[in-house]
Motif scaffolding. Structure first.
Motif, PDB file in Angstrom:
ATOM      1  N   THR A 158      -4.178  -6.075 -11.995  1.00 11.23           N
ATOM      2  CA  THR A 158      -2.799  -6.550 -12.092  1.00 11.23           C
ATOM      3  C   THR A 158      -2.759  -8.053 -12.317  1.00 11.23           C
ATOM      4  O   THR A 158      -3.655  -8.776 -11.902  1.00 11.23           O
ATOM      5  CB  THR A 158      -1.985  -6.214 -10.827  1.00 11.23           C
ATOM      6  OG1 THR A 158      -2.318  -7.152  -9.778  1.00 11.23           O
ATOM      7  CG2 THR A 158      -2.255  -4.808 -10.339  1.00 11.23           C
ATOM      8  N   ARG A 186      -2.057  -3.656 -15.501  1.00 10.02           N
ATOM      9  CA  ARG A 186      -0.644  -3.517 -15.138  1.00 10.02           C
ATOM     10  C   ARG A 186      -0.039  -4.895 -14.907  1.00 10.02           C
ATOM     11  O   ARG A 186      -0.638  -5.739 -14.251  1.00 10.02           O
ATOM     12  CB  ARG A 186      -0.471  -2.654 -13.891  1.00 10.02           C
ATOM     13  CG  ARG A 186      -0.892  -1.201 -14.080  1.00 10.02           C
ATOM     14  CD  ARG A 186      -0.391  -0.342 -12.931  1.00 10.02           C
ATOM     15  NE  ARG A 186      -0.800   1.053 -13.058  1.00 10.02           N
ATOM     16  CZ  ARG A 186      -0.346   2.026 -12.285  1.00 10.02           C
ATOM     17  NH1 ARG A 186       0.532   1.761 -11.313  1.00 10.02           N
ATOM     18  NH2 ARG A 186      -0.766   3.276 -12.463  1.00 10.02           N
ATOM     19  N   VAL A 194       1.361  -1.494  -8.357  1.00 13.71           N
ATOM     20  CA  VAL A 194       0.710  -0.252  -7.921  1.00 13.71           C
ATOM     21  C   VAL A 194       1.450   0.417  -6.770  1.00 13.71           C
ATOM     22  O   VAL A 194       0.931   1.359  -6.163  1.00 13.71           O
ATOM     23  CB  VAL A 194      -0.770  -0.504  -7.529  1.00 13.71           C
ATOM     24  CG1 VAL A 194      -1.576  -0.928  -8.751  1.00 13.71           C
ATOM     25  CG2 VAL A 194      -0.889  -1.543  -6.426  1.00 13.71           C
ATOM     26  N   GLN A 195       2.648  -0.036  -6.468  1.00  9.73           N
ATOM     27  CA  GLN A 195       3.411   0.581  -5.386  1.00  9.73           C
ATOM     28  C   GLN A 195       3.728   2.041  -5.677  1.00  9.73           C
ATOM     29  O   GLN A 195       3.867   2.857  -4.762  1.00  9.73           O
ATOM     30  CB  GLN A 195       4.717  -0.193  -5.149  1.00  9.73           C
ATOM     31  CG  GLN A 195       4.518  -1.588  -4.570  1.00  9.73           C
ATOM     32  CD  GLN A 195       3.922  -1.559  -3.171  1.00  9.73           C
ATOM     33  OE1 GLN A 195       4.161  -0.637  -2.404  1.00  9.73           O
ATOM     34  NE2 GLN A 195       3.141  -2.575  -2.833  1.00  9.73           N
ATOM     35  N   ASP A 196       3.796   2.388  -6.953  1.00  4.27           N
ATOM     36  CA  ASP A 196       4.122   3.774  -7.317  1.00  4.27           C
ATOM     37  C   ASP A 196       3.010   4.754  -6.960  1.00  4.27           C
ATOM     38  O   ASP A 196       3.245   5.967  -6.927  1.00  4.27           O
ATOM     39  CB  ASP A 196       4.399   3.859  -8.822  1.00  4.27           C
ATOM     40  CG  ASP A 196       3.181   3.506  -9.654  1.00  4.27           C
ATOM     41  OD1 ASP A 196       2.708   2.354  -9.543  1.00  4.27           O
ATOM     42  OD2 ASP A 196       2.690   4.373 -10.408  1.00  4.27           O
ATOM     43  N   LEU A 197       1.817   4.256  -6.669  1.00  2.29           N
ATOM     44  CA  LEU A 197       0.702   5.148  -6.352  1.00  2.29           C
ATOM     45  C   LEU A 197       0.869   5.786  -4.975  1.00  2.29           C
ATOM     46  O   LEU A 197       0.280   6.828  -4.701  1.00  2.29           O
ATOM     47  CB  LEU A 197      -0.621   4.385  -6.410  1.00  2.29           C
ATOM     48  CG  LEU A 197      -0.985   3.788  -7.778  1.00  2.29           C
ATOM     49  CD1 LEU A 197      -2.313   3.050  -7.701  1.00  2.29           C
ATOM     50  CD2 LEU A 197      -1.045   4.872  -8.846  1.00  2.29           C
ATOM     51  N   GLY A 198       1.614   5.137  -4.107  1.00  5.59           N
ATOM     52  CA  GLY A 198       1.900   5.733  -2.806  1.00  5.59           C
ATOM     53  C   GLY A 198       0.903   5.354  -1.729  1.00  5.59           C
ATOM     54  O   GLY A 198      -0.130   4.726  -1.967  1.00  5.59           O
ATOM     55  N   LEU A 253      -1.200   0.798   1.315  1.00  7.27           N
ATOM     56  CA  LEU A 253      -1.741   1.393   0.095  1.00  7.27           C
ATOM     57  C   LEU A 253      -3.195   1.830   0.249  1.00  7.27           C
ATOM     58  O   LEU A 253      -3.674   2.684  -0.505  1.00  7.27           O
ATOM     59  CB  LEU A 253      -1.640   0.399  -1.064  1.00  7.27           C
ATOM     60  CG  LEU A 253      -0.228   0.062  -1.541  1.00  7.27           C
ATOM     61  CD1 LEU A 253      -0.255  -1.122  -2.494  1.00  7.27           C
ATOM     62  CD2 LEU A 253       0.412   1.276  -2.220  1.00  7.27           C
TER      63      LEU A 253
END
Length: 303
Positions: A158, A186, A194-198, A253
């Motif tokens: 990132t 990204r 990378v927050q969407d990765l959970g 994360l």
């Protein structure tokens, strides 16, 4: 006979056609710009541009060079004469076993950061798979080294700078055949991309973030302060803002036993370790030394 006329390379100063003549011409340019050890610098410029060992030009003085390379070498020497760091002048830098493209849009990879890669590989020894995130990737040095030497399923790099991601993207393309894992780029600030990765999605979060306080700018060498990107150097809160955000945001994360690894400076290593230790979500917090024996790396494991 003048000293210049007696030099076997001197007749080719204006239009060098051999490696030796080119080194001589570049040395004259660098000498006029008061660059220390100008002839050695000229030799090293030619070697770097040819991707050869530094003493190769001395052993291949009679090797022919074409006009295009002469022009490239002259541009590099002129850039160096203006005070640019060597890596920016030649457009490349070594990092571990990799050769990376670099320019003023990214920090120049340092030997100290190679130790950060060693620390991550050591903490992940015996564990394959998973996702590693390199926060603030710049040239992509850390991400690419881990993708070449580690055993992750993928590496995500990132950066808040689109310019930096353009350089990293070029390096990903150049090194694609050497990668043991894919590298995905990204755009965004720190861990936001990378927050969407959970929760629990990452095996490791690695970063060499900005950590210089704005008030410390004048203490930096001119080659750093005047040439390297401010966005990658300076952080608020006395240099701790990005470090604190990564420590805070990495925890949810990371998977259990996931690794947090940061490169900071000696003035902030203890503070960064204290942040991780007091967070409550990390264990095995440690400070490691760089090649000069300074506290430089902070590592922690997700509980």
């Amino acid at each position: 006979m003048s000293e210049r006329a007696s030099d076997p390379d001197a007749t080719a100063v204006d239009a060098p056609a051999t490696v030796g003549a080119l080194v001589h011409a570049l040395a004259a340019l660098l000498t006029d710009a008061h660059v220390p050890q100008a002839r050695a610098e000229a030799r090293d410029l030619v070697a770097a541009l040819l991707d050869q060992p530094r003493f190769w030009p001395s052993l291949h003085r009679d090797e022919p060079v074409d006009e295009a390379f002469v022009a490239q070498a002259r541009r590099a020497a002129a850039t160096r004469a203006r005070g640019a760091p060597f890596a920016y002048a030649v457009g490349r830098a070594a990092f571990r076993h990799l050769t990376l493209d670099v320019d003023e849009r990214v920090l120049i990879p340092r030997q100290e950061t190679e130790v950060l890669v060693d620390e991550v590989l050591a903490r992940l020894a015996g564990r394959s798979g998973g996702t590693i995130v390199d926060v603030g990737t710049g040239s992509g040095a850390i991400a690419l080294a881990l993708a070449c030497e580690g055993r992750p399923d993928r590496v995500i790099a990132t950066d808040v700078s689109l310019d930096a991601l353009a350089v990293a993207g070029r390096n990903v393309a150049l090194l694609r055949t050497a990668l043991c894992a894919p590298v995905e780029l990204r755009h965004g600030s720190l861990l936001a991309p990378v927050q969407d990765l959970g929760a629990g999605a990452l095996r490791a979060v690695v970063s060499n973030p900005p950590y210089i306080a704005f008030a410390e700018a004048e203490q930096l060498p001119p080659s750093v302060r005047d040439w390297e990107p401010a966005l990658a150097l300076y952080a608020g809160n006395e240099g701790m803002a990005c470090i604190a955000a990564i420590v805070r945001d990495a925890a949810p994360l990371l998977e259990p036993d996931g690794v947090l690894a940061l490169e900071v400076d000696a003035r902030r290593a203890a503070l960064a370790a204290e942040l991780a230790a007091s967070d409550g979500r990390y264990t095995d917090v440690a400070v490691r030394l760089d090649l000069a024996g300074r506290e430089r790396f902070v590592l922690a494991t997700r509980r």
